[in-house]
Design an enzyme around this catalytic site. Structure first.
Site, PDB file in Angstrom:
ATOM      1  N   CYS A 150       0.891  -1.158   0.000  1.00  0.00           N
ATOM      2  CA  CYS A 150       0.000   0.000   0.000  1.00  0.00           C
ATOM      3  C   CYS A 150       0.933   1.212   0.000  1.00  0.00           C
ATOM      4  O   CYS A 150       2.070   1.101  -0.458  1.00  0.00           O
ATOM      5  CB  CYS A 150      -0.957  -0.021   1.188  1.00  0.00           C
ATOM      6  SG  CYS A 150      -0.170   0.021   2.809  1.00  0.00           S
ATOM      7  N   LYS A 151       0.486   2.323   0.471  1.00  0.00           N
ATOM      8  CA  LYS A 151       1.332   3.510   0.439  1.00  0.00           C
ATOM      9  C   LYS A 151       2.624   3.308   1.219  1.00  0.00           C
ATOM     10  O   LYS A 151       3.715   3.669   0.748  1.00  0.00           O
ATOM     11  CB  LYS A 151       0.555   4.699   1.000  1.00  0.00           C
ATOM     12  CG  LYS A 151       1.299   6.021   0.976  1.00  0.00           C
ATOM     13  CD  LYS A 151       0.396   7.125   1.500  1.00  0.00           C
ATOM     14  CE  LYS A 151       1.109   8.472   1.497  1.00  0.00           C
ATOM     15  NZ  LYS A 151       0.223   9.550   2.001  1.00  0.00           N
TER      16      LYS A 151
END
Length: 901
Positions: A819-820
């Site tokens: 994810c980020k």
């Protein structure tokens, strides 16, 4: 004798409320390799008839604190207890870190508290921060024992009396067990289950003989994976038996090693490119000015990379980049929060199983930002704009410039190989060894055939003509897409100038390579025929007559072959020089048409690729060691290659759409990567090298010898695929008011790659070689289901990710989740996948699925990952954000709140 006190207290554990004994038990384990005792000391704790507790209510939990001497740091862990009973079974044990000063005489003190509000307790403030629990503390009792008492006791289990602070009266008893994770027989499991229902507990906690964990303790693996954090759980199966689950998370030294080596290679490549541009010879003023400008920009790029490399070399001791450092300039090549996570499962009636996954922040240029979008959008815009600069230079498509780089890499790699094999051929001729001669000749033919094939391209021919037109003195009316200028002196170069240039000459030049090789083949055949027939060898081929160089007096065979080898080398050298100049001119156009934007995009691409390659190398090494004895996997690796499946949870909204556009290009670039398994030499410190993106993985000599011959020192291919489904509140906005076409395109495109890989694998080897799973759905059906999902219009269709992950494991692939920052959403995904595997493959009770999931998210490796990154044990979610999450991706209460992402 020094006494090391342990403070034990209770904390609220909502999901156990109202239950007498919870079948989900968990212990914390840290690896402690202390040789005198020969095993890990991991006490498990259970209280019996605690008198201080009110009737009908059990303690809510405990927080044990293991304190060393005053000049040493302390180590702590959490142990939750079941509620609603005066005989609580604690769910978490405590272990000693590797540097703990432990011996049999070490005396441990346990202090038990009933905790309901910690906010006024300064002593336990550490645990308040750790578990975010507001409770009040009530002293229940304490006791002491030595490590030797525990080791020498029957069944390594002590029953101790809890006493009041003044030691005058008894408040209850506590059972302390030494935990060892080992192979468990069915009868032992039955005994454990019976004991638990009878308020007793005997646990096992030590590395399994021959287990995956054991494999990862060899010196080479210790050089790759560092700072492990281990958690041990025990869950109940559908037949009321018990499985043991060991979860381990580790950092990877390749986080820094791969980027630093890659930056070094970037610097070398750009400096080589500068030299190639200088070697083009005289150019007309227009082209010469462009060349100077390009060389200046290359110099700036080299200087920037050298500065980054200098700063990275100053860093020592770190094995990962925390998410809070994602925007730091000098760390932009380093992958974010790269960790490996392994779940090892032992349960009755089933063989031991191990499941690996790599977690890493999305490969993206966070320092450079996403104001104008990500790399894929920037490249598309750049290509459209570049066509408008044809008045300055010759436009070559991205495919042609990629081909030019490929030709340069091929000729640079194959020329020394051809030269070496030609020398080996001469040595074999000198020794008059027919077998060695044939072997060397065969390899020489293969290398030369690859060389000729790489150059048999119209791009090389057209680029030579364009280079001829750029020479000083060439006069021609301006044609669309090309430049012309009038220069002064005539260029001194091997390529003919003006009207004397023969477009067919290039064909003759590279064809001479094949002809000279044919002469060598004919001579070897005649020499061997003569040797067999005991006749004089015939005259040399006509092409050899042109050789006037001195031939050494070194035997008949070598004398006959030597001039032909010299001719072959000369022909190869001539082809290489011309091809390099032609391809350097093509790349000059690419850079000249795009200064400075093109080089800025290249730097962005370098950053993204560095992060992606480090993660891939980490996953490949982990997968290789896990399956090093799996003949089916090694056969698959050699004949087809391995699939690397990247799962992304980024949204298609705001900045994250730029991250996804970066990640798409970075993962696609991994298709140019191959791996090679080599033999490690004495004193090697795990070297990794790149030559047109080839990563060498050295193995110890003994392990390398066990591999099949077909896989040694051979290129092994990677098939990277990316599937993305956004799950947060920003994805909700994108689905309702924005655009999710990027996500749809990525999923459909990568499904085609995955499907093609499956077809290729089916054609080349029997699918029976793939690992077997308890679930009976076959791969073809799973692919058909995934095909339907990637074209279905459905919000937050996380089944795409589940199916892709399942197919990857069935295909012996490497799993990645991103994810980020690989911290919050990634943690939800990893724990969900682990519990799903326990349910589907190891018969975890369905009614215990959510409890196991909450347990892993609350006190497992992933919450430790959050702590490592932002120094706070809270996932960075709030209540409103979680309302937009699919339910199975929501963390338990008390584990989330305002925190840095």
């Amino acid at each position: 004798m020094e006494v090391f006190p342990i403070r034990l207290s209770f904390h609220t554990s909502n999901y156990y409320e109202g239950r007498a004994i919870n079948p989900i038990n968990k212990w914390v384990e840290f690896v402690h390799s202390w040789e005198p005792l020969g095993s890990h000391i991991l006490p498990g704790v259970k209280c019996n008839t605690v008198a201080a507790l009110k009737a009908g209510r059990g303690p809510r939990g405990m927080v044990p604190q293991w304190l060393t001497a005053s000049d040493s740091p302390h180590c702590c862990a959490c142990a939750s207890a079941s509620q609603g009973t005066r005989d609580p079974l604690f769910l978490t044990g405590v272990s000693f870190p590797p540097d703990y000063p432990l011996c049999e005489e070490t005396r441990l003190q346990l202090t038990i508290y009933d905790v309901r509000d910690l906010k006024h307790d300064g002593v336990l403030l550490h645990f308040l921060k750790k578990f975010s629990v507001c409770s009040q503390r009530s002293f229940l009792g304490c006791t002491t024992f030595t490590v030797g008492d525990l080791l020498k006791s029957k069944d390594e289990q002590l029953t101790l009396r809890l006493r009041t602070s003044d030691g005058t009266s008894t408040t209850g008893t506590i059972v302390v067990s030494r935990l060892k994770m080992g192979e468990i027989e069915d009868g032992e499991m039955d005994q454990i289950a019976a004991d638990v229902h009878g308020q007793k507990c005997t646990l096992l906690c030590e590395s399994l003989p021959g287990s995956t964990c054991g494999k990862k303790t060899n010196p080479l693996m210790n050089a790759v994976f560092r700072n492990p954090i281990c958690k041990v759980y025990r869950f109940q199966t559908v037949d009321n038996r018990w499985m043991l689950v060991r979860e381990q998370m580790a950092e990877c030294t390749l986080s820094f090693l791969i980027p630093k080596q890659l930056i070094t290679l970037y610097i070398q490549e750009d400096m080589r490119r500068i030299q190639e541009l200088k070697d083009l010879g005289d150019l007309s003023p227009h082209w010469d000015n462009l060349r100077k400008e390009v060389i200046a920009h290359y110099g700036q790029l080299v200087s920037s990379y050298q500065e980054v490399l200098t700063e990275l070399n100053k860093l020592t001791g770190s094995s990962f980049k925390p998410s809070c450092c994602k925007t730091e300039k000098y760390l932009e090549f380093i992958p974010i929060n790269l960790h490996t996570q392994t779940m090892q499962v032992t349960c009755p009636k089933h063989p031991e199983a191990s499941y690996d996954i790599v977690t890493v922040g999305a490969p993206a240029a966070h320092y450079q930002g996403f104001k104008n979008g990500g790399l894929q959008r920037l490249l598309n815009r750049f290509e459209a704009e570049k066509k408008n600069t044809a008045y300055q230079c010759i436009y070559y498509s991205p495919e042609n410039t990629a081909k030019a780089r490929e030709v340069l890499a091929s000729v640079s790699q194959l020329q020394p190989l051809i030269s070496d094999m030609a020398d080996q051929l001469l040595q074999a001729a000198q020794q008059r060894s027919p077998d060695r001669l044939q072997e060397a000749l065969k390899t020489l033919c293969d290398r030369t055939e690859q060389f000729v094939h790489a150059l048999k391209d119209e791009l090389v021919k057209s680029a030579l003509l364009a280079l001829h037109a750029a020479r000083p003195g060439f006069i021609q009316s301006v044609q669309p897409g090309t430049c012309s200028s009038v220069g002064g002196s005539e260029a001194q170069d091997s390529i003919p100038q003006h009207k004397d240039y023969d477009e067919e000459e290039w064909d003759r030049v590279w064809a001479n390579v094949a002809k000279s090789l044919n002469c060598i083949i004919a001579m070897v055949d005649r020499l061997q025929e003569h040797d067999n027939n005991n006749e004089e060898p015939p005259a040399e081929p006509a092409l050899a007559d042109v050789i006037t160089s001195h031939t050494p007096d070194a035997g008949d065979w070598q004398e006959k072959i030597y001039p032909l080898v010299v001719t072959l080398k000369d022909c190869v050298m001539e082809v290489v020089e011309r091809a390099k100049k032609a391809m350097a001119f093509v790349l000059l156009q690419e850079v000249a048409c795009s200064i400075p934007q093109g080089l800025a995009l290249r730097q962005r691409r370098d950053v993204i690729f560095s992060q992606a390659l480090a993660a891939l190398a980490c996953g490949f090494v982990m997968r290789l060691y896990t399956a090093i004895e799996d003949k089916g996997f090694l056969q698959q690796l050699q004949q087809v290659g391995v699939v690397a499946q990247f799962e992304s949870l980024l949204s298609t909204y705001s900045e994250e759409i730029g991250m996804l556009e970066d990640m798409e290009v970075g993962i696609a670039d991994l298709r140019r990567v191959t791996f090679k398994i080599t033999e490690a030499k004495s004193g090697d410190a795990l070297p990794f090298f790149r030559d047109y993106y080839t990563v060498e993985v050295p193995l110890p000599c003994g392990l390398f010898e066990t591999l099949p011959k077909e896989i040694k020192d051979k290129p092994l291919h990677i098939y990277p695929v990316l599937f993305n489904v956004g799950i947060n509140q920003q994805q909700t906005l994108a689905e309702r008011f924005g655009d999710i076409s990027l996500q749809e395109r990525i999923n459909q495109k990568n499904f085609e790659i995955l499907d093609n890989y499956y077809k290729l694998l089916s054609d080349k080897m029997p699918l029976e070689c793939l690992p077997s799973f308890q679930t009976q759905t076959n791969l073809k059906e799973l692919l058909e289901t995934l095909a339907q999902h990637v074209v279905t219009k459905k919000r937050k269709n996380v089944e795409i990710l589940w199916l892709a992950g399942t197919i990857c494991r069935r295909l012996n692939g490497i799993r990645f989740t991103s994810c980020k920052s690989a911290k919050d959403r990634t943690s939800m995904s990893v724990t969900l996948e682990q519990c799903s595997l326990l349910r589907d493959e190891h018969e975890l009770k369905k009614e215990h699925f959510v409890r196991a999931l909450d347990c892993m998210r609350r006190e497992g490796c992933r919450i430790e990952n959050v702590q490592k990154n932002v120094k706070c044990r809270k996932y960075a979610f709030n209540v409103l954000q979680l309302m937009a999450f699919p339910k199975c991706y929501r963390p338990p209460d008390g584990t989330y709140g305002k925190a840095e992402t």
